[in-house]
Design an enzyme around this catalytic site. Structure first.
Site, PDB file in Angstrom:
ATOM      1  N   SER A  50      26.586  24.769 -14.175  1.00 36.20           N
ATOM      2  CA  SER A  50      25.364  24.378 -13.477  1.00 36.20           C
ATOM      3  C   SER A  50      24.793  23.041 -13.960  1.00 36.20           C
ATOM      4  O   SER A  50      25.439  22.024 -13.863  1.00 36.20           O
ATOM      5  CB  SER A  50      24.343  25.503 -13.605  1.00 36.20           C
ATOM      6  OG  SER A  50      23.215  25.228 -12.827  1.00 36.20           O
ATOM      7  N   HIS A  51      23.608  23.087 -14.535  1.00 37.71           N
ATOM      8  CA  HIS A  51      22.906  21.859 -14.925  1.00 37.71           C
ATOM      9  C   HIS A  51      23.289  21.401 -16.327  1.00 37.71           C
ATOM     10  O   HIS A  51      22.779  20.385 -16.791  1.00 37.71           O
ATOM     11  CB  HIS A  51      21.399  22.113 -14.858  1.00 37.71           C
ATOM     12  CG  HIS A  51      21.000  23.337 -15.618  1.00 37.71           C
ATOM     13  ND1 HIS A  51      21.253  24.607 -15.145  1.00 37.71           N
ATOM     14  CD2 HIS A  51      20.436  23.491 -16.821  1.00 37.71           C
ATOM     15  CE1 HIS A  51      20.834  25.487 -16.025  1.00 37.71           C
ATOM     16  NE2 HIS A  51      20.343  24.843 -17.055  1.00 37.71           N
TER      17      HIS A  51
ATOM     18  N   ASP B 259      21.520  19.480  -8.842  1.00 38.26           N
ATOM     19  CA  ASP B 259      22.139  19.602 -10.170  1.00 38.26           C
ATOM     20  C   ASP B 259      23.663  19.639 -10.093  1.00 38.26           C
ATOM     21  O   ASP B 259      24.255  19.412  -9.031  1.00 38.26           O
ATOM     22  CB  ASP B 259      21.598  20.843 -10.895  1.00 38.26           C
ATOM     23  CG  ASP B 259      22.129  22.124 -10.304  1.00 38.26           C
ATOM     24  OD1 ASP B 259      22.396  22.157  -9.093  1.00 38.26           O
ATOM     25  OD2 ASP B 259      22.293  23.111 -11.060  1.00 38.26           O
TER      26      ASP B 259
ATOM     27  N   ASP C 214      26.011  21.889  -9.921  1.00 34.18           N
ATOM     28  CA  ASP C 214      26.711  22.711  -8.931  1.00 34.18           C
ATOM     29  C   ASP C 214      25.952  22.832  -7.613  1.00 34.18           C
ATOM     30  O   ASP C 214      26.323  23.639  -6.759  1.00 34.18           O
ATOM     31  CB  ASP C 214      27.012  24.106  -9.506  1.00 34.18           C
ATOM     32  CG  ASP C 214      25.757  24.864  -9.867  1.00 34.18           C
ATOM     33  OD1 ASP C 214      24.742  24.219 -10.195  1.00 34.18           O
ATOM     34  OD2 ASP C 214      25.772  26.109  -9.817  1.00 34.18           O
TER      35      ASP C 214
ATOM     36  N   ASP D  20      22.852  23.892  -6.757  1.00 25.04           N
ATOM     37  CA  ASP D  20      21.921  24.961  -6.363  1.00 25.04           C
ATOM     38  C   ASP D  20      20.462  24.649  -6.708  1.00 25.04           C
ATOM     39  O   ASP D  20      19.566  25.324  -6.233  1.00 25.04           O
ATOM     40  CB  ASP D  20      22.362  26.331  -6.909  1.00 25.04           C
ATOM     41  CG  ASP D  20      22.508  26.356  -8.409  1.00 25.04           C
ATOM     42  OD1 ASP D  20      22.272  25.319  -9.055  1.00 25.04           O
ATOM     43  OD2 ASP D  20      22.866  27.431  -8.942  1.00 25.04           O
ATOM     44  N   ARG D  21      20.232  23.620  -7.524  1.00 21.44           N
ATOM     45  CA  ARG D  21      18.841  23.281  -7.854  1.00 21.44           C
ATOM     46  C   ARG D  21      18.353  22.096  -7.025  1.00 21.44           C
ATOM     47  O   ARG D  21      19.156  21.339  -6.484  1.00 21.44           O
ATOM     48  CB  ARG D  21      18.719  22.895  -9.329  1.00 21.44           C
ATOM     49  CG  ARG D  21      18.970  24.041 -10.248  1.00 21.44           C
ATOM     50  CD  ARG D  21      18.678  23.651 -11.684  1.00 21.44           C
ATOM     51  NE  ARG D  21      18.749  24.843 -12.515  1.00 21.44           N
ATOM     52  CZ  ARG D  21      18.269  24.953 -13.729  1.00 21.44           C
ATOM     53  NH1 ARG D  21      17.688  23.914 -14.289  1.00 21.44           N
ATOM     54  NH2 ARG D  21      18.369  26.073 -14.398  1.00 21.44           N
TER      55      ARG D  21
ATOM     56  N   LYS E 291      20.590  30.187  -4.994  1.00 25.43           N
ATOM     57  CA  LYS E 291      19.642  29.145  -4.669  1.00 25.43           C
ATOM     58  C   LYS E 291      20.415  27.964  -4.088  1.00 25.43           C
ATOM     59  O   LYS E 291      21.628  27.866  -4.290  1.00 25.43           O
ATOM     60  CB  LYS E 291      18.821  28.761  -5.883  1.00 25.43           C
ATOM     61  CG  LYS E 291      19.606  28.390  -7.112  1.00 25.43           C
ATOM     62  CD  LYS E 291      18.646  28.279  -8.286  1.00 25.43           C
ATOM     63  CE  LYS E 291      19.350  27.812  -9.543  1.00 25.43           C
ATOM     64  NZ  LYS E 291      19.562  28.888 -10.502  1.00 25.43           N
TER      65      LYS E 291
HETATM   66  C1  G1P Z   1      17.798  28.938 -16.427  1.00 27.25           C
HETATM   67  C2  G1P Z   1      16.536  29.027 -15.614  1.00 27.25           C
HETATM   68  C3  G1P Z   1      16.655  30.132 -14.587  1.00 27.25           C
HETATM   69  C4  G1P Z   1      17.902  29.925 -13.734  1.00 27.25           C
HETATM   70  C5  G1P Z   1      19.120  29.763 -14.626  1.00 27.25           C
HETATM   71  C6  G1P Z   1      20.363  29.406 -13.824  1.00 27.25           C
HETATM   72  O1  G1P Z   1      18.001  30.133 -17.136  1.00 27.25           O
HETATM   73  O2  G1P Z   1      15.415  29.233 -16.425  1.00 27.25           O
HETATM   74  O3  G1P Z   1      15.504  30.168 -13.806  1.00 27.25           O
HETATM   75  O4  G1P Z   1      18.096  30.995 -12.861  1.00 27.25           O
HETATM   76  O5  G1P Z   1      18.899  28.729 -15.573  1.00 27.25           O
HETATM   77  O6  G1P Z   1      20.200  28.209 -13.120  1.00 27.25           O
HETATM   78  P1  G1P Z   1      17.601  30.301 -18.686  1.00 27.25           P
HETATM   79  O7  G1P Z   1      18.284  29.197 -19.440  1.00 27.25           O
HETATM   80  O8  G1P Z   1      16.118  30.129 -18.751  1.00 27.25           O
HETATM   81  O9  G1P Z   1      18.051  31.673 -19.051  1.00 27.25           O
HETATM   82 ZN    ZN Z   2      22.970  25.023 -10.874  1.00 28.16          ZN
END
Ligand code: G1P
Ligand code: ZN
Length: 543
Positions: A113-114, A277, A279, A281-282, A376
């Site tokens: 992801s991010h 981000d 992947d 989804d953000r 998302k």
């Molecule tokens: C974080 C975000 C959460 C999101 C997740 C995946 O998780 O806070 O809202 O769903 O990334 O993108 P966390 O690192 O807080 O567990």
């Molecule tokens: Zn992501």
């Protein structure tokens, strides 16, 4: 082509977190590390014999090699077919859509992801169910249990499939279908939104900057925004996905998308700015001189949803993660529809969407989505905003001010303390948890505490209970403090401190958020002794 059975031994720590298994790339490339986890997925989902799976990833370093391993292991265990994005690419929402559209048995998404990518950064993998959503805890627990006892796995001894060519081929007896990663997703967006109205808006001179952050949304945004909606060429920046995301941190927030923020706050700002981000989804939404917090964005999308063709008949309900601000709850109340608060992580929204109890969902961490997929969806949120602006013929700034004057404003911020010592972070949480029962009626940061608890969620659809999902401190007057430890980090622990203050007085709608939140920030320090314990004088990231 023969099936090889490889002897292996368990690795510690293969427990999926908030969104799949994420580790440093150096860990994932160790012999058998990925293979053990993939074999455990097959066990956790009851085997892959006769199944059709979707496969794709965000293009980060090791995506291609991992795609071949997953396919060879699926083939060795009797899968009928794998539908894979060209070059192993699929954004997370596009993967979710593909799983649903092709009525498959689920899919494997290769992404962290991010988190940054590259040999010195992070890699990740997760499994999504036939409904297109992340595997629920019952499945991820079963996967984890198997990673603790695994002793061998099966893999096909076969040449790699050429993933650069769209079309059908075979790996052993398994069919491999390489598909265009963008086409089906773009068609879905055309079904949901009023593309003609958005196109007219661009034709009228509306300007946009979409920062793909060198990540997966580049090809999607270029096709949809520039080609189909005729946004001027160059509206999409950093649009070529790179394995290391240009050494950036592909997280669309004011800290990591600073160049975009600077542009939007400067004299040459276009009408609309957005980013996504790693992947896809953000999302981050910024108007000219106006940053929209993700919690507000959810509320504003919900309040204007009937302007979008797909939601013209209204919403069944609105769901948010518990740490997300209560702004969307007030919209739900005004619309007369239910509001849900779930634990952090998209997997908890799936049941509500499947059961038709909620139509749109969101998280404060820049995630918004709806029943169109079970993830998302960053570009969807961008198109939603564009659709609203086109229909209302207004600016982001004016829409925000109008919304706050009607519903009040939830000042909101999240302070992250990253890569702190894990035992220390756990003790901080445990010590605070130990005090919760006695906090009611006491004062912190000059605010009186009304109640405090450790959030537990009872799923209204399947009756499952999920505990320890974040410490909540509610103050008299509606201010709120939430603390939890991240479930996606790969180094040490990350403490997330969520701060919220509700203002309905029309004269108080124009404060600086950090100033408005100062008493709640002080209360957090007093209750959790963050700076003393972590030795940090300020958060690493403020969103
Ligand atoms: C974080 C975000 C959460 C999101 C997740 C995946 O998780 O806070 O809202 O769903 O990334 O993108 P966390 O690192 O807080 O567990
Ligand atoms: Zn992501």
């Amino acid at each position: 082509m023969t099936v090889q059975t490889i002897k292996t031994t368990p690795f510690d720590g293969q427990k999926p977190g908030t969104s799949g298994l994420r580790k440093q790339t150096s860990t994932f490339v160790e012999p058998n590390y990925l293979e053990n986890f993939v074999a455990s997925i097959w066990v956790g989902i009851g085997g892959v014999t006769g199944k059709t799976l979707v496969l794709g990833g965000d293009g980060r370093y090791y995506n291609k090699e991992a795609s071949q391993i997953v396919m060879k292991m699926a083939a060795a265990s009797g899968a009928t077919k794998v539908i894979v994005g060209q070059d192993g690419l699929l954004s997370t929402p596009a993967a979710s859509h593909m799983i649903r559209k092709r009525k498959t048995d689920g899919g494997v998404i290769l992404s962290a992801s991010h988190n940054p990518g590259g040999p010195k950064a992070d890699f990740g993998i997760k499994f999504n169910m036939p409904n297109g959503g992340p595997a629920p805890e019952s499945i991820t627990n079963a996967i984890f249990e198997n990673t603790k006892v695994i002793s061998e796995y099966d893999i096909l001894d076969a040449p790699d499939v050429d993933l650069s060519v769209i079309g059908l081929s075979k790996m052993g007896d398994m069919v491999v279908e390489v598909v265009d990663p963008v086409v089906d997703y773009a068609a879905l967006m055309e079904e949901i939104f009023d593309f003609a109205a958005i196109k007219d808006m661009f034709a009228g001179g509306f300007t946009l900057c979409f920062d793909a952050m060198h990540a997966i949304t580049g090809p999607y945004a270029t096709e949809i925004l520039e080609k189909r909606l005729s946004a001027p060429e160059g509206s999409v920046i950093n649009g070529i996905p790179l394995p290391d995301f240009g050494e950036g941190h592909p997280d669309p927030n004011p800290t990591w998308a600073k160049p975009l923020m600077d542009l939007m706050m400067g004299p040459d700002a276009p009408d609309f700015g957005a980013a996504s981000d790693g992947d896809g989804d953000r999302n981050m939404i910024v108007g000219k001189g106006a940053y929209v917090t993700p919690s507000d964005s959810l509320a504003m999308l919900a309040a204007n949803a009937t302007l979008v063709p797909a939601y013209k008949d209204g919403l069944a309900g609105i769901a948010r993660s518990m740490p997300t601000s209560g702004a969307s709850d007030r919209v739900a109340e005004a619309l007369g529809v239910p509001a849900f608060a779930t634990p952090t992580g998209w997997k908890f929204f799936g049941n509500l969407l499947d059961a038709g109890k909620a139509t749109i969902c969101g998280e404060e961490s820049a995630g918004t989505g709806s029943n169109h997929v079970r993830e998302k969806d960053g570009l969807w949120a961008v198109l939603f905003w564009l659709n609203i602006l086109a229909a209302r013929k207004t600016s982001v700034q004016d829409l925000m001010v109008d919304h706050w004057s009607k519903y009040g404003r939830n000042y909101y911020s999240r302070h992250d303390y990253e890569a702190i010592d894990k035992p220390m972070a756990e003790k901080l949480m445990d010590d605070l948890r130990g005090k919760l029962a006695d906090l009611g009626g006491t004062v912190a940061g000059g605010l009186t505490i009304e109640s405090a608890d450790d959030f537990a969620y009872d799923d209204p659809v399947d009756g499952s209970r999920t505990e320890k999902q974040g410490i909540r401190v509610l103050f008299k007057g509606g201010d709120r403090l939430v603390l939890r430890l991240s479930g996606t980090g790969t180094v040490g622990a990350t403490l997330r401190v969520y701060l919220e203050k509700v203002v309905t007085d029309p004269n108080g709608l124009d404060m600086d958020p950090q100033e408005a939140l100062a008493p709640v920030i002080a209360a957090a320090e007093e209750l959790a002794e963050i700076s003393t314990r972590t030795g940090r004088t300020a958060p690493d990231v403020i969103t």
